[in-house]
Design a protein around this motif. Structure first.
Motif, PDB file in Angstrom:
ATOM      1  N   GLY A   1      13.298   3.912  -9.453  1.00 28.76           N
ATOM      2  CA  GLY A   1      14.320   2.910  -9.122  1.00 28.76           C
ATOM      3  C   GLY A   1      14.136   2.379  -7.713  1.00 28.76           C
ATOM      4  N   LYS A   2      13.801   3.278  -6.780  1.00 33.57           N
ATOM      5  CA  LYS A   2      13.574   2.862  -5.395  1.00 33.57           C
ATOM      6  C   LYS A   2      12.320   1.994  -5.283  1.00 33.57           C
ATOM      7  CE  LYS A   2      15.863   6.812  -3.208  1.00 33.57           C
ATOM      8  NZ  LYS A   2      15.676   8.030  -2.378  1.00 33.57           N
ATOM      9  N   ILE A   3      11.285   2.375  -6.032  1.00 32.75           N
ATOM     10  CA  ILE A   3      10.045   1.601  -6.005  1.00 32.75           C
ATOM     11  C   ILE A   3      10.280   0.199  -6.572  1.00 32.75           C
ATOM     12  CG2 ILE A   3       7.766   1.407  -7.088  1.00 32.75           C
ATOM     13  CD1 ILE A   3       7.536   4.478  -6.688  1.00 32.75           C
ATOM     14  N   LYS A   4      11.096   0.121  -7.618  1.00 27.05           N
ATOM     15  CA  LYS A   4      11.436  -1.185  -8.190  1.00 27.05           C
ATOM     16  C   LYS A   4      12.125  -2.063  -7.147  1.00 27.05           C
ATOM     17  CE  LYS A   4      13.900  -3.396 -12.025  1.00 27.05           C
ATOM     18  NZ  LYS A   4      14.772  -3.174 -13.203  1.00 27.05           N
TER      19      LYS A   4
ATOM     20  N   PRO B   1       2.586  12.638  -7.138  1.00 26.44           N
ATOM     21  CA  PRO B   1       3.218  13.190  -8.340  1.00 26.44           C
ATOM     22  C   PRO B   1       4.728  13.378  -8.234  1.00 26.44           C
ATOM     23  CG  PRO B   1       1.177  14.339  -7.880  1.00 26.44           C
ATOM     24  CD  PRO B   1       1.418  13.414  -6.724  1.00 26.44           C
ATOM     25  N   SER B   2       5.206  13.844  -7.095  1.00 27.67           N
ATOM     26  CA  SER B   2       6.638  14.111  -6.956  1.00 27.67           C
ATOM     27  C   SER B   2       7.469  12.840  -6.896  1.00 27.67           C
ATOM     28  CB  SER B   2       6.896  14.929  -5.692  1.00 27.67           C
ATOM     29  OG  SER B   2       6.461  14.214  -4.541  1.00 27.67           O
ATOM     30  N   MET B   3       6.818  11.682  -6.652  1.00 30.64           N
ATOM     31  CA  MET B   3       7.543  10.421  -6.515  1.00 30.64           C
ATOM     32  C   MET B   3       7.350   9.489  -7.708  1.00 30.64           C
ATOM     33  SD  MET B   3       6.997   9.330  -2.547  1.00 30.64           S
ATOM     34  CE  MET B   3       7.608  10.309  -1.179  1.00 30.64           C
ATOM     35  N   SER B   4       6.265   9.648  -8.436  1.00 33.01           N
ATOM     36  CA  SER B   4       5.874   8.623  -9.397  1.00 33.01           C
ATOM     37  C   SER B   4       6.582   8.699 -10.746  1.00 33.01           C
ATOM     38  CB  SER B   4       4.361   8.690  -9.623  1.00 33.01           C
ATOM     39  OG  SER B   4       4.018   9.954 -10.162  1.00 33.01           O
ATOM     40  N   THR B   5       7.201   9.839 -11.057  1.00 31.01           N
ATOM     41  CA  THR B   5       7.721   9.990 -12.417  1.00 31.01           C
ATOM     42  C   THR B   5       9.236  10.069 -12.512  1.00 31.01           C
ATOM     43  OG1 THR B   5       7.395  12.384 -12.214  1.00 31.01           O
ATOM     44  CG2 THR B   5       5.618  11.125 -13.235  1.00 31.01           C
TER      45      THR B   5
ATOM     46  N   SER C   1       4.059   3.610 -15.016  1.00 27.91           N
ATOM     47  CA  SER C   1       4.862   4.805 -14.735  1.00 27.91           C
ATOM     48  C   SER C   1       6.198   4.744 -15.442  1.00 27.91           C
ATOM     49  CB  SER C   1       5.076   4.960 -13.222  1.00 27.91           C
ATOM     50  OG  SER C   1       3.849   5.135 -12.552  1.00 27.91           O
ATOM     51  N   ASN C   2       6.683   3.515 -15.672  1.00 30.52           N
ATOM     52  CA  ASN C   2       7.981   3.318 -16.324  1.00 30.52           C
ATOM     53  C   ASN C   2       7.826   3.173 -17.849  1.00 30.52           C
ATOM     54  OD1 ASN C   2      10.775   3.161 -15.653  1.00 30.52           O
ATOM     55  ND2 ASN C   2      10.786   0.993 -16.204  1.00 30.52           N
ATOM     56  N   ASP C   3       6.616   3.451 -18.355  1.00 30.30           N
ATOM     57  CA  ASP C   3       6.313   3.395 -19.796  1.00 30.30           C
ATOM     58  C   ASP C   3       6.429   1.989 -20.386  1.00 30.30           C
ATOM     59  OD1 ASP C   3       5.691   6.106 -20.065  1.00 30.30           O
ATOM     60  OD2 ASP C   3       7.792   6.646 -20.317  1.00 30.30           O
ATOM     61  N   GLU C   4       6.279   0.967 -19.539  1.00 30.27           N
ATOM     62  CA  GLU C   4       6.249  -0.415 -20.038  1.00 30.27           C
ATOM     63  C   GLU C   4       4.773  -0.814 -20.148  1.00 30.27           C
ATOM     64  OE1 GLU C   4       9.063  -3.144 -18.111  1.00 30.27           O
ATOM     65  OE2 GLU C   4       9.886  -1.386 -17.060  1.00 30.27           O
ATOM     66  N   LEU C   5       4.090  -0.229 -21.140  1.00 33.61           N
ATOM     67  CA  LEU C   5       2.633  -0.304 -21.197  1.00 33.61           C
ATOM     68  C   LEU C   5       2.106  -1.714 -21.454  1.00 33.61           C
ATOM     69  CD1 LEU C   5       1.764   3.008 -23.065  1.00 33.61           C
ATOM     70  CD2 LEU C   5       2.090   2.586 -20.619  1.00 33.61           C
ATOM     71  N   GLU C   6       2.776  -2.466 -22.334  1.00 35.40           N
ATOM     72  CA  GLU C   6       2.298  -3.814 -22.633  1.00 35.40           C
ATOM     73  C   GLU C   6       2.410  -4.725 -21.410  1.00 35.40           C
ATOM     74  OE1 GLU C   6       0.626  -6.996 -24.445  1.00 35.40           O
ATOM     75  OE2 GLU C   6       0.627  -4.902 -25.079  1.00 35.40           O
ATOM     76  N   ASN C   7       3.550  -4.623 -20.706  1.00 37.20           N
ATOM     77  CA  ASN C   7       3.723  -5.417 -19.485  1.00 37.20           C
ATOM     78  C   ASN C   7       2.752  -4.949 -18.389  1.00 37.20           C
ATOM     79  OD1 ASN C   7       5.755  -7.069 -20.492  1.00 37.20           O
ATOM     80  ND2 ASN C   7       7.372  -5.637 -19.913  1.00 37.20           N
ATOM     81  N   ALA C   8       2.487  -3.654 -18.365  1.00 30.60           N
ATOM     82  CA  ALA C   8       1.517  -3.120 -17.397  1.00 30.60           C
ATOM     83  C   ALA C   8       0.137  -3.708 -17.663  1.00 30.60           C
ATOM     84  CB  ALA C   8       1.475  -1.599 -17.487  1.00 30.60           C
ATOM     85  N   ARG C   9      -0.249  -3.768 -18.949  1.00 28.32           N
ATOM     86  CA  ARG C   9      -1.547  -4.336 -19.309  1.00 28.32           C
ATOM     87  C   ARG C   9      -1.660  -5.779 -18.827  1.00 28.32           C
ATOM     88  NH1 ARG C   9      -3.393  -7.683 -22.952  1.00 28.32           N
ATOM     89  NH2 ARG C   9      -1.375  -7.830 -24.011  1.00 28.32           N
ATOM     90  N   LYS C  10      -0.614  -6.574 -19.030  1.00 30.08           N
ATOM     91  CA  LYS C  10      -0.625  -7.974 -18.606  1.00 30.08           C
ATOM     92  C   LYS C  10      -0.764  -8.078 -17.082  1.00 30.08           C
ATOM     93  CE  LYS C  10       2.218  -9.609 -22.463  1.00 30.08           C
ATOM     94  NZ  LYS C  10       3.538 -10.184 -22.854  1.00 30.08           N
ATOM     95  N   SER C  11      -0.086  -7.182 -16.380  1.00 26.49           N
ATOM     96  CA  SER C  11      -0.140  -7.215 -14.916  1.00 26.49           C
ATOM     97  C   SER C  11      -1.540  -6.838 -14.413  1.00 26.49           C
ATOM     98  CB  SER C  11       0.901  -6.239 -14.344  1.00 26.49           C
ATOM     99  OG  SER C  11       1.125  -6.498 -12.974  1.00 26.49           O
ATOM    100  N   PHE C  12      -2.163  -5.839 -15.028  1.00 28.67           N
ATOM    101  CA  PHE C  12      -3.527  -5.453 -14.647  1.00 28.67           C
ATOM    102  C   PHE C  12      -4.509  -6.588 -14.950  1.00 28.67           C
ATOM    103  CE2 PHE C  12      -2.119  -0.854 -15.401  1.00 28.67           C
ATOM    104  CZ  PHE C  12      -1.927  -0.627 -14.049  1.00 28.67           C
TER     105      PHE C  12
ATOM    106  N   LEU D   1       0.825  -1.206   0.000  1.00 24.63           N
ATOM    107  CA  LEU D   1       0.000   0.000   0.000  1.00 24.63           C
ATOM    108  C   LEU D   1       0.862   1.260   0.000  1.00 24.63           C
ATOM    109  CD1 LEU D   1      -2.797  -1.039   2.527  1.00 24.63           C
ATOM    110  CD2 LEU D   1      -3.029  -0.770   0.044  1.00 24.63           C
ATOM    111  N   LEU D   2       1.990   1.224   0.699  1.00 19.96           N
ATOM    112  CA  LEU D   2       2.911   2.358   0.695  1.00 19.96           C
ATOM    113  C   LEU D   2       3.470   2.600  -0.710  1.00 19.96           C
ATOM    114  CD1 LEU D   2       4.812   1.761   4.042  1.00 19.96           C
ATOM    115  CD2 LEU D   2       3.613   3.861   3.433  1.00 19.96           C
ATOM    116  N   ILE D   3       3.757   1.527  -1.439  1.00 19.53           N
ATOM    117  CA  ILE D   3       4.235   1.660  -2.814  1.00 19.53           C
ATOM    118  C   ILE D   3       3.135   2.284  -3.688  1.00 19.53           C
ATOM    119  CG2 ILE D   3       5.046   0.413  -4.863  1.00 19.53           C
ATOM    120  CD1 ILE D   3       6.243  -1.681  -2.969  1.00 19.53           C
ATOM    121  N   TRP D   4       1.905   1.841  -3.474  1.00 21.01           N
ATOM    122  CA  TRP D   4       0.760   2.405  -4.201  1.00 21.01           C
ATOM    123  C   TRP D   4       0.697   3.916  -3.964  1.00 21.01           C
ATOM    124  CZ3 TRP D   4      -4.975   0.349  -3.408  1.00 21.01           C
ATOM    125  CH2 TRP D   4      -5.824   1.041  -4.286  1.00 21.01           C
TER     126      TRP D   4
END
Length: 243
Positions: free
Chosen positions: A152-155, A142-146, A181-192, A133-136
């Motif tokens: 790198g820290k979130i990863k 905004p200041s942390m997500s981009t 957030s990391n622009d890996e949209l296809e992998n993001a779609r699979k994860s969702f 939840l903290l990662i969420w």
């Protein structure tokens, strides 16, 4: 000495003597004697300022209080029960704050959510759900997500979630947010999609999935328009040449 007093005020009796809860009687006595050599007021010089004497006396009283409790078996047993009861109370408070933080995240109230979750961390060791939840919350701040540094820290934080605790809809949803957030949209779609397959009622994952599908549709349409436009230009040029 003021700092020592402030720290001791927050510590339990074992922490004051630098001991674990499994310390033996001989270890308790040794720790007390070692601290007494440094903190006993009788060791101060006559010209020691009164405010410093008061601080040293206060610190020694805290150490002595811990020793008197831990060196007596009956007092020790009673104190251990008090600690266990207090720990259980803190866990309950932390769980309530975690649930409140989760609800705030689902409502989009990120600032309030982070305040609740960070307060929960201070009360007890964070469990897997609290860490996720903290990662969420960080990904929605905004200041942390981009920024590359924060991503790198979130990863790293995601990689620290034990493998056996990753098979949840919430984990795959958060992983999808990171990938997006990391622009890996296809992998993001699979994860969702995986998150929704695990919990069809996870509205946030369904919403993100729909947004991505819409984005893919728009991108594909733009590519088709561009391709058609290019073909039209080519045909026009050919006809002009033939004339």
């Amino acid at each position: 000495f003021k700092k020592i007093n402030d720290e001791m005020e927050k510590q339990n009796f074992f922490e004051r003597l630098g001991l674990s809860k499994k310390a033996k009687e001989t270890e308790v006595k040794r720790a007390y004697l070692d601290l007494a050599k440094v903190l006993h007021p009788d060791k101060l010089l006559p010209e020691t300022p009164p405010d410093l004497k008061a601080l040293v006396t206060s610190a020694f009283e805290k150490v002595n209080q811990a020793y008197q409790t831990l060196s007596n078996q009956e007092n020790l047993n009673m104190y251990l029960r008090e600690l266990e009861s207090g720990s259980a109370e803190l866990v309950i408070k932390a769980e309530a704050l975690t649930n409140e933080g989760k609800s705030a995240l689902r409502r989009g109230e990120v600032k309030k959510a982070m305040a609740c979750l960070e307060a929960a961390v201070k009360l007890t060791s964070p469990n897997v759900e609290l860490r996720i939840l903290l990662i969420w919350g960080k990904l929605k701040t905004p200041s942390m997500s981009t920024t590359h540094e924060h991503l790198g820290k979130i990863k790293e934080e995601l990689s620290e979630i034990p493998p056996e605790d990753r098979h949840t809809a919430l984990y795959y949803f958060i992983k999808g947010l990171y990938l997006k957030s990391n622009d890996e949209l296809e992998n993001a779609r699979k994860s969702f999609e995986h998150a929704v397959s695990l919990d069809a009622d996870l509205i946030e994952a369904r919403r993100e999935l729909n947004l991505l599908k819409h984005e893919f549709t728009v991108t594909r349409a733009k590519k088709n328009d561009l391709l058609n436009a290019d073909l039209k230009d080519v045909v026009t040029m050919l006809f002009k040449k033939s004339k």
